[in-house]
Design a protein around this motif. Structure first.
Motif, PDB file in Angstrom:
ATOM      1  N   SER A 129       7.362   4.956 -11.191  1.00 21.64           N
ATOM      2  CA  SER A 129       8.347   6.055 -11.512  1.00 21.64           C
ATOM      3  C   SER A 129       8.044   7.190 -10.640  1.00 21.64           C
ATOM      4  N   ALA A 130       6.716   7.606 -10.283  1.00 21.64           N
ATOM      5  CA  ALA A 130       6.594   8.749  -9.589  1.00 21.64           C
ATOM      6  C   ALA A 130       7.076   8.588  -8.011  1.00 21.64           C
ATOM      7  N   SER A 131       7.751   7.519  -7.577  1.00 19.36           N
ATOM      8  CA  SER A 131       7.914   7.328  -6.210  1.00 19.36           C
ATOM      9  C   SER A 131       9.623   7.800  -6.388  1.00 19.36           C
ATOM     10  N   MET A 132      10.195   7.821  -7.587  1.00 19.12           N
ATOM     11  CA  MET A 132      11.515   8.272  -7.418  1.00 19.12           C
ATOM     12  C   MET A 132      11.504   9.852  -7.168  1.00 19.12           C
ATOM     13  N   ALA A 133      10.660  10.566  -7.093  1.00 19.93           N
ATOM     14  CA  ALA A 133      10.631  11.848  -6.807  1.00 19.93           C
ATOM     15  C   ALA A 133      10.766  11.934  -5.450  1.00 19.93           C
ATOM     16  N   ALA A 134      10.294  11.119  -4.478  1.00 19.80           N
ATOM     17  CA  ALA A 134      10.369  11.143  -3.158  1.00 19.80           C
ATOM     18  C   ALA A 134      11.609  10.663  -2.821  1.00 19.80           C
ATOM     19  N   ILE A 135      12.209   9.385  -3.447  1.00 18.72           N
ATOM     20  CA  ILE A 135      13.345   8.977  -3.010  1.00 18.72           C
ATOM     21  C   ILE A 135      14.710   9.999  -3.410  1.00 18.72           C
ATOM     22  N   ALA A 136      14.305  10.831  -4.353  1.00 15.81           N
ATOM     23  CA  ALA A 136      15.354  11.798  -4.843  1.00 15.81           C
ATOM     24  C   ALA A 136      15.609  12.894  -3.740  1.00 15.81           C
ATOM     25  N   HIS A 137      14.703  13.048  -2.697  1.00 15.26           N
ATOM     26  CA  HIS A 137      14.817  13.900  -1.582  1.00 15.26           C
ATOM     27  C   HIS A 137      15.782  13.305  -0.491  1.00 15.26           C
ATOM     28  N   SER A 138      15.922  12.044  -0.600  1.00 18.93           N
ATOM     29  CA  SER A 138      16.884  11.357   0.298  1.00 18.93           C
ATOM     30  C   SER A 138      18.526  11.313  -0.086  1.00 18.93           C
ATOM     31  N   SER A 139      18.921  12.638  -0.121  1.00 24.79           N
ATOM     32  CA  SER A 139      20.157  12.921  -0.462  1.00 24.79           C
ATOM     33  C   SER A 139      21.732  12.071   0.352  1.00 24.79           C
ATOM     34  N   MET A 140      21.130  11.461   1.522  1.00 23.09           N
ATOM     35  CA  MET A 140      22.043  10.914   2.038  1.00 23.09           C
ATOM     36  C   MET A 140      21.970   9.453   1.595  1.00 23.09           C
TER      37      MET A 140
ATOM     38  N   ASN B 115       0.758  -1.349   0.055  1.00 15.68           N
ATOM     39  CA  ASN B 115      -0.037  -0.190  -0.199  1.00 15.68           C
ATOM     40  C   ASN B 115       0.767   1.656   0.081  1.00 15.68           C
ATOM     41  N   ILE B 116       2.211   1.130   0.037  1.00 17.15           N
ATOM     42  CA  ILE B 116       3.020   2.430  -0.124  1.00 17.15           C
ATOM     43  C   ILE B 116       3.455   2.705  -1.370  1.00 17.15           C
ATOM     44  N   SER B 117       3.464   4.057  -1.542  1.00 13.44           N
ATOM     45  CA  SER B 117       3.993   4.624  -2.925  1.00 13.44           C
ATOM     46  C   SER B 117       4.813   5.837  -2.694  1.00 13.44           C
ATOM     47  N   LEU B 118       5.219   5.893  -1.311  1.00  9.62           N
ATOM     48  CA  LEU B 118       6.217   7.011  -0.907  1.00  9.62           C
ATOM     49  C   LEU B 118       5.644   8.444  -1.583  1.00  9.62           C
ATOM     50  N   GLU B 119       4.409   8.543  -1.774  1.00 14.26           N
ATOM     51  CA  GLU B 119       3.938   9.960  -2.217  1.00 14.26           C
ATOM     52  C   GLU B 119       4.099  10.895  -1.025  1.00 14.26           C
ATOM     53  N   SER B 120       4.748  11.900  -1.288  1.00  8.33           N
ATOM     54  CA  SER B 120       4.834  13.116  -0.512  1.00  8.33           C
ATOM     55  C   SER B 120       5.760  12.552   0.737  1.00  8.33           C
TER      56      SER B 120
ATOM     57  N   SER C 225       6.923  -4.340  -9.628  1.00 10.39           N
ATOM     58  CA  SER C 225       6.323  -4.876 -11.001  1.00 10.39           C
ATOM     59  C   SER C 225       5.583  -3.854 -11.628  1.00 10.39           C
ATOM     60  N   LEU C 226       5.437  -2.430 -11.027  1.00  8.36           N
ATOM     61  CA  LEU C 226       4.782  -1.381 -11.720  1.00  8.36           C
ATOM     62  C   LEU C 226       5.742  -0.489 -12.254  1.00  8.36           C
ATOM     63  N   LEU C 227       7.117  -0.488 -11.728  1.00 12.78           N
ATOM     64  CA  LEU C 227       8.359   0.381 -11.986  1.00 12.78           C
ATOM     65  C   LEU C 227       8.630   0.445 -13.422  1.00 12.78           C
ATOM     66  N   THR C 228       8.528   1.488 -14.088  1.00  8.90           N
ATOM     67  CA  THR C 228       8.889   1.579 -15.651  1.00  8.90           C
ATOM     68  C   THR C 228      10.025   2.521 -15.929  1.00  8.90           C
ATOM     69  N   SER C 229      10.468   3.354 -14.919  1.00  9.90           N
ATOM     70  CA  SER C 229      11.575   3.876 -15.172  1.00  9.90           C
ATOM     71  C   SER C 229      12.371   4.369 -13.790  1.00  9.90           C
TER      72      SER C 229
END
Length: 983
Positions: free
Chosen positions: A445-456, A421-426, A466-470
């Motif tokens: 792929s939208a989850s990558m925006a949240a991961i990108a904020h984890s600079s460490m 149930n997690i997508s890391l949205e916001s 299975s739904l990750l496209t890029s």
């Protein structure tokens, strides 16, 4: 303190022992003591124990640990400085009796006296004397159960009575006592040695002597008590706890866990670590837990907590680590102000309330009954949290993760795998260093925006999303990423300067990869069928494996060539990349290149001066190849039937194989160190190419031109540029004149002329008439058309040959090495291979030379009917003779001193066999029409024969094996048609 290695006693000691033996008791316990403690009434007194422990001790610590002096009995007031009362006892095997010892050195009966003093009951006086000879090794406790022996002991006074097992008088005892030597080991040294032993070994050491028994029970060695899976009574357990009140660690498991743990809390006030498992723990335990004030770590595994469905409270002021794994409880409350780590993995509680302000690590993995709200409340109540594992918590939502990110700003580790149930949205986790999201269906792929904020972020795992496209990330500290079984991933774009490891596999639609890193040294992208575009800016990259990336095109060469972004690349694997057609690499760093199975490649250009290894197996469509320059020491082009242009500039190359390059017509080789060239089946290789090669490679020693029909007289003339040539193979060529070979190759040792059917009878005359090729040792004339006379004259004069092959020569007639009266005029007094019908031995001239022939092969010569090699033929060096498949051969008469191997298999007409070969070890007669009497007579003079093969011989039955062994006693193996192994 004295360590006795042998015990002898006088008459007074015997009387004291008699009084003590009367008070001995037999301890009984079904699990541990049966067979270990027995009353000493059987008089078995031949087994003395200390010697075996003395030997083990010496082997481990050396003889320098002991000081020897004559034995004296301890005085009444003498005692050890090590004060301990519990005596561990475990079974062990008695040492073997040494019957060879002098009777004057009789070993006394050894008693292991167990003394257990309870400080509260010092008036009790009970002693147990155990005869080592009574111990039954089959009942010996295992290493796991030996700890329980401590709990099965009783208290009592020490005793020294020991019975003289031999009944010797006092004079004899005194004499023995004078000759006994004992070891004096200080208590401090013994304590130091014992500190390296496990508790099971301490139990065994206690059996050696009184000093060791006391030393092994010192409380320093029993700080940790383990009663897991022990069938021990509460009284025994309580006694153990009283004897070691300063123990700091306790492990208990089993059905009686509750009663034992309550005793532990009440008796062990210094306990720091408590481990419980596989039982039921009532509420009273948790109420009494604060009384164990020194406790720092509590571990409970696979247990039921509490008596009812009410809340269980864990309250403790000093507890730092709490682990409740696979526990069953409805609701739990933890109030521990000093708690640092907590694990509730695989427990089925439905509610968790935490009041642990200093908690750093929380593991709630696989707590399937915990609702999302409970997880949120538990995690957010711990503001110092840095490590959180919530894998397999299917109820976790993005809202919970947002709350955790807000209340736990220092969170560095998060495992949310299998949380659909997690997508890391916001979700913003700025301090995160490790993120694991295996099989999270909501990650896109939208989850990558949240991961990108984890600079460490340093570690990222996205397996089975299975739904990750890029994936497009710019993370300067990322050093490890995993993308396995991402079925829809098509684009990967990473800018990670610190990236050092990447694993991408089984992503079937991935077609574009762009990676920028200064630390990445190895990358493996195997079986990425759709990968067409690869961009790498990796300054430290050294190894790349792109095997079976079938969609890669020729543009991949730009990535790994000079200026392509991988200046340090050393190893590149492109096996089975079937769309590569033209490969061109210019690299100063590349050392290894593999293009196996790239069948579509037609052009190969390598300008890699440091290239040491290249694999081209299966590149059978290659037409043009250039290796200029390369650092190769050897090169095998395999089978490249379409290759017609070859350029090689390799200053270090010593071996080159061009087998199967049937279309090669233009070859330019600049290899000054080349010593071996194999151009077999290069049917288009011309005299011009051969001449250019011999000039550029002057130190060639081995040259194979088999099946090169285009080579003619001009090509042979170029051999004069090869002064070191020792092996020349001209088999299956159309040569007629070998004169250039005889004139130019003075160092030639091996000459192969198989199936050279255009050689005339006089082609070899320079060999036996002119003395050409004086260094020649091996000559192969198989399947040739030379007449009998030419062969005779060759073998008669060229006595320096050591190996001759005449296989399949149809003009080869009877092999008669006897000396007939009709001698050939031009031969030096001998006639070899004569075709005369009779061969009576005559006196041989003393000038007749001794042949150096060691190996003669005449396989499949259809016209040979008789073979006669007498001792006068001077073949003392002949070791191997092969006449197999000579279907018309009827008679063999061989007398060779050193012949050790003779093969007459499939000589179906063979009837007569005479052998005088004393050193023959192997005789093969498969499918021969010879009878057993002839074989028996032949082998009777072969005194060293070991192997005889008579399989498929119609005239030899299995009943003959005995007679063969009787005729030749040295036979070890006889192979007959009824067996496939030695008889």
């Amino acid at each position: 303190m004295k360590l006795w290695c042998c015990l002898c006693f006088n008459e007074e000691e015997k009387e004291e022992e008699d009084e003590e033996v009367k008070r001995n008791l037999v301890m009984k316990n079904d699990e541990d003591i049966i067979g270990n403690v027995a009353d000493d009434d059987d008089g078995d007194d031949d087994e003395a124990v200390p010697r075996i422990y003395e030997a083990r001790f010496l082997a481990q610590f050396g003889s320098g640990a002991f000081r020897y002096r004559p034995a004296t009995r301890l005085s009444e007031g003498e005692s050890s400085s090590v004060n301990a009362d519990v005596v561990p006892v475990t079974g062990f095997e008695s040492p073997p009796v040494d019957e060879s010892r002098d009777s004057s050195h009789k070993r006394a009966k050894f008693y292991n006296e167990c003394r257990f003093d309870d400080p509260t009951t010092s008036s009790s006086n009970v002693k147990y004397s155990m005869d080592i000879g009574d111990f039954d090794s089959s009942l010996r406790p295992s290493n796991v159960t030996c700890y329980g022996d401590f709990a099965l002991m009783c208290t009592g006074d020490d005793g020294n009575g020991v019975e003289d097992s031999e009944g010797n008088d006092s004079d004899s005892s005194k004499q023995d006592e004078e000759e006994v030597v004992r070891m004096d080991l200080t208590d401090d040294l013994l304590h130091m040695v014992f500190s390296f032993l496990e508790q099971t070994d301490l139990c065994r050491a206690a059996r050696v002597c009184k000093q060791w028994r006391i030393a092994s029970t010192h409380e320093d060695f029993w700080k940790s008590l383990n009663f897991e899976d022990r069938n021990i009574s509460v009284e025994q357990f309580e006694d153990m706890c009283r004897r070691y009140p300063n123990a700091t660690a306790m492990s208990i498991s089993g059905p009686s866990i509750y009663l034992l743990v309550m005793k532990t809390i009440s008796l062990l006030r210094n306990l720091e670590v408590l481990t419980l498992g596989r039982g039921q723990i009532a509420d009273a335990f948790f109420l009494a837990l604060p009384d164990c004030s020194m406790l720092k770590e509590l571990n409970i595994n696979d247990s039921t907590l509490g008596n009812s469905i009410q809340e269980i409270s864990v309250v403790h002021e000093r507890l730092c680590h709490l682990k409740l794994t696979k526990c069953r409880v409805m609701r739990i409350q933890v109030r521990c102000p000093q708690l640092k780590t907590m694990s509730l993995k695989r427990s089925n509680m439905a509610q968790v309330v935490l009041n642990c302000p200093l908690l750093l690590e929380l593991d709630i993995g696989s707590c399937h009954k915990l609702p999302d709200a409970a997880i949120r409340a538990a995690a957010t109540s711990c503001p110092q949290l840095v490590w959180l594992d919530m894998r397999n918590c299917s109820c976790v939502s993005d809202e919970t993760l947002r709350e955790i990110a807000q209340h736990c700003p220092n969170l560095g580790f998060l495992d949310a795998s299998y949380c659909p149930n997690i997508s890391l949205e916001s979700v913003r986790l700025h301090m995160l260093t490790v993120l694991k999201l295996h099989s999270c269906e909501g990650i896109t792929s939208a989850s990558m925006a949240a991961i990108a904020h984890s600079s460490m972020l340093e570690v990222l795992e996205l397996d089975n999303c299975s739904l990750l496209t890029s994936v497009s990330l710019d993370l300067p500290r990322l050093n490890n990423i995993r993308l396995v079984h991402c079925r829809k991933l098509a684009d990967l774009n990473l800018r990670a300067i610190s990236l050092s490891s990447i694993q991408v596999s089984n992503c079937p639609v991935l077609h574009r990869i762009n990676i920028t890193s200064n630390s990445l040294q190895k990358i493996a992208l195997q079986k990425q069928d759709s990968l067409t575009t690869l961009g790498l800016q990796c300054q430290s990259l050294q190894e790349v494996d792109l095997s079976e990336c079938e969609s890669l095109t020729n543009t991949i060469c730009d990535v790994f060539s000079h200026g392509g972004g991988c200046p340090m690349l050393k190893s590149l694997v492109l096996d089975n990349c079937e769309k590569l057609t033209s490969v061109c690499f210019i690299s100063t760093s590349l050392i290894s290149l593999s293009l196996g199975g790239c069948r579509a490649i037609t052009t190969l250009e390598l300008t890699c001066p440091n290239l040491e290894k290249v694999i081209l197996d299966g590149c059978d469509h290659l037409e043009r190849a250039s290796f200029c320059p390369v650092g190769l020491r050897s090169l095998n082009l395999g089978i490249c039937p379409k290759l017609n242009v070859l350029r090689i500039e390799a200053m270090l190359m010593v071996s080159l194989e061009l087998k199967g390059c049937g279309g090669l017509s233009d070859a330019s080789l600049n290899c000054p160190l080349l010593t071996s060239l194999d151009a077999s089946f290069c049917s288009q290789l011309t005299d011009e190419c051969l001449s250019a090669t011999t000039r550029a490679c002057p130190i060639i020693e081995s040259l194979i031109l088999m099946s090169c029909p285009s080579i003619g007289l001009d090509g042979l003339c170029s051999l004069r540029w090869l002064p070191n040539l020792t092996l020349l193979d001209l088999s299956y060529t159309f040569l007629v004149n070998l004169q250039p070979v005889f004139e130019s190759c003075s160092q030639l040792k091996v000459l192969k002329l198989q199936a050279c059917k255009y050689l005339t009878d006089s082609s070899l005359e320079p060999l036996y008439k002119g003395g050409a090729l004086p260094a020649l040792e091996e000559l192969d004339l198989s399947y040739g058309t030379l007449c009998q006379k030419a062969i005779e004259e060759l073998l008669s004069c060229c006595t320096h040959l050591t190996r001759v092959s005449l296989n399949g020569c149809v003009n080869m007639h009877d092999l008669n090495w006897g000396y007939s009266q009709g001698k050939i005029p031009h031969l030096p007094g001998i006639s070899v291979l004569s075709i005369a019908s009779s061969y009576e031995n005559i006196d041989v001239s003393s000038e007749q030379p001794t042949r150096l022939l060691q190996n003669l092969n005449c396989v499949g010569c259809p016209n040979i009917r008789k073979v006669f090699i007498p001792s006068t033929a001077h073949c003392s060096h002949l070791l191997f003779l092969n006449l197999s498949l000579s279907a018309n051969l009827k008679e063999v008469d061989v007398a060779c001193l050193n012949l050790c191997w003779l093969n007459l298999s499939n000589c179906s007409s063979l009837e007569v066999l005479k052998l005088e070969c004393p050193r023959l070890t192997n005789l093969f007669l498969q499918a021969c029409n010879i009878d057993e009497e002839a074989v028996e007579a032949a082998i009777s003079k072969c005194t060293m024969l070991e192997t005889l093969d008579v399989r498929f011989c119609p005239k030899i039955s299995s009943m003959s094996m005995g007679s063969f062994r009787a005729a030749c006693s040295s036979l070890k193996r006889i192979y007959s048609s009824l067996t496939t192994s030695s008889m």
